[in-house]
Scaffold this active site. Structure first.
Site, short mmCIF file in Angstrom:
data_model
loop_
_atom_site.label_atom_id
_atom_site.label_comp_id
_atom_site.label_asym_id
_atom_site.label_seq_id
_atom_site.Cartn_x
_atom_site.Cartn_y
_atom_site.Cartn_z
N ASP A 22 0.87 -1.18 0.00
CA ASP A 22 0.00 0.00 0.00
C ASP A 22 0.90 1.23 0.00
O ASP A 22 2.11 1.12 0.25
CB ASP A 22 -0.89 -0.02 1.26
CG ASP A 22 -1.78 1.21 1.37
OD1 ASP A 22 -2.25 1.70 0.32
OD2 ASP A 22 -1.99 1.71 2.49
N SER A 23 0.30 2.38 -0.23
CA SER A 23 1.05 3.63 -0.17
C SER A 23 1.52 3.92 1.26
O SER A 23 2.44 4.70 1.46
CB SER A 23 0.17 4.78 -0.65
OG SER A 23 -1.03 4.80 0.10
N CYS A 29 -4.22 -1.09 -1.92
CA CYS A 29 -4.36 0.36 -2.07
C CYS A 29 -5.36 0.59 -3.18
O CYS A 29 -5.19 0.09 -4.30
CB CYS A 29 -3.01 0.97 -2.43
SG CYS A 29 -3.09 2.75 -2.77
N GLU A 46 -4.73 9.07 9.50
CA GLU A 46 -3.29 9.01 9.79
C GLU A 46 -2.98 9.65 11.15
O GLU A 46 -2.06 9.24 11.84
CB GLU A 46 -2.50 9.75 8.71
CG GLU A 46 -2.41 9.02 7.39
CD GLU A 46 -1.32 7.96 7.39
OE1 GLU A 46 -0.27 8.18 7.99
OE2 GLU A 46 -1.55 6.90 6.78
N CYS A 81 -11.24 3.58 -0.09
CA CYS A 81 -9.90 4.01 0.29
C CYS A 81 -9.53 3.26 1.56
O CYS A 81 -10.37 3.08 2.45
CB CYS A 81 -9.89 5.52 0.54
SG CYS A 81 -8.33 6.12 1.22
N HIS A 99 -8.06 4.03 4.15
CA HIS A 99 -8.15 4.72 5.44
C HIS A 99 -9.59 4.90 5.94
O HIS A 99 -9.81 5.16 7.12
CB HIS A 99 -7.50 6.10 5.32
CG HIS A 99 -6.02 6.06 5.21
ND1 HIS A 99 -5.37 5.34 4.24
CD2 HIS A 99 -5.05 6.63 5.97
CE1 HIS A 99 -4.06 5.50 4.40
NE2 HIS A 99 -3.85 6.26 5.44
N1 DGL Z 1 -3.95 3.84 0.16
C1 DGL Z 1 -4.66 4.93 -0.50
C2 DGL Z 1 -5.93 4.38 -1.12
O1 DGL Z 1 -6.48 3.39 -0.69
C3 DGL Z 1 -4.99 6.05 0.46
C4 DGL Z 1 -3.81 6.84 0.91
C5 DGL Z 1 -3.11 7.54 -0.23
O2 DGL Z 1 -3.67 8.50 -0.81
O3 DGL Z 1 -2.01 7.14 -0.54
O4 DGL Z 1 -6.42 4.97 -2.05
#
Ligand code: DGL
Length: 277
Positions: free
Chosen positions: A16-17, A79, A159, A193, A195
């Protein structure tokens, strides 16, 4: 062991990011506790959601490449933004290793949850712009009516661990109230997303009772299980400790990541890696 089942000791690589994808890892670990899991969070370059498709694709290829040293039997793109823009590139680059994204499983769960066929999707700017959820939902239900909204502030709130109180309540109302105020309001809301599931409580209050919140983590875990079974690649051995990799600050990865994983991560468990070529 079930007769005929091939034991594959290779791990499942998840990336993931940042640490948000640990919600997907948690769902996979719960469903498949005997599997070895390796998780990479590109915490140094988060967010991906505000970046161009080209940049996200480049970062995703670098992340997947870094995971190849573990010789994984599957790559899970935990992600939404990467799943939305880079899945075909990753699938082509790593075949025959299967690459599983979160968008298609999320779309399937949304179609199953909605009675009216009016579905809302909230995600990052990149995911909304790419339209991957719209395509995936329409592929399953061509007459579905879909409304999308980018809610980038939710990423920062999660976050920071601001999951309740006036700030997330107000942000949820501001982003969502009008979408659900019309006569033809959606009855399912895709949390598109990583988060957003952490903010499910204020989001649910803003959209009102009767709207099903769809989280793709669980459906992605089901898809991982289905593919492993189909390919005779289930691991049939005692549970192994997960491995964590991050591209920045192991302390922060451990602190914020513990929230997303729902289990404690120690900074010493997080290996610092550099993805730049
Ligand atoms: N992991 C990203 C997503 O699910 C969210 C966080 C980001 O913008 O990197 O889209």
């Amino acid at each position: 062991m079930v007769a005929g089942r091939v034991v594959s000791d290779a791990p499942i690589a998840i990336f993931d990011s940042g640490v948000g994808g640990l919600t997907v890892m948690a769902a996979i670990a719960k469903r498949l506790p005997q599997e070895r899991l390796v998780y990479l969070g590109d915490t140094a370059r988060l967010p991906y959601g505000t970046k161009s498709a080209e940049t996200v694709t480049r970062y995703a290829v670098q992340a997947a490449r870094a995971l190849m040293r573990f010789e994984p039997k599957m790559i899970v793109v935990a992600c939404n933004t990467v799943s939305a823009v880079a899945l075909p590139v990753l699938t082509a680059a790593y075949a025959p290793i299967p690459v599983v994204g979160v968008v298609e499983p999320g779309a399937r769960a949304a179609v199953a949850a909605s009675r009216s066929g009016v579905i809302a999707v909230i995600a990052t700017e990149g995911t909304v712009r790419g339209g991957a959820y719209v395509r995936a939902i329409h592929a399953l239900k061509p007459d579905a009516q879909i409304v999308q909204r980018a809610c980038p502030l939710f990423v920062a709130l999660a976050e920071e661990g601001w999951l309740s109180g006036p700030v997330p309540e107000l942000a949820s109302e501001q982003y969502l109230k009008d979408l659900f105020a019309s006569g033809n309001a959606p009855d399912a809301l895709v949390l598109g997303c990583t988060h957003f599931p952490l903010l499910a409580a204020p989001i649910a209050r803003a959209v009102g009772a009767g709207v099903v919140l769809v989280d793709s983590a669980e459906t992605t875990a089901i898809e991982v299980e289905r593919l492993l079974t189909e390919r005779n690649q289930r691991r049939d051995a005692a549970a192994a400790a997960p491995k964590f990799l991050g591209t920045d600050a192991p302390e922060r990865f451990a602190r914020v990541g513990s929230l997303f994983l729902g289990a404690r991560i120690e900074p010493a468990q997080v290996e610092l890696v550099d993805l730049t070529p």
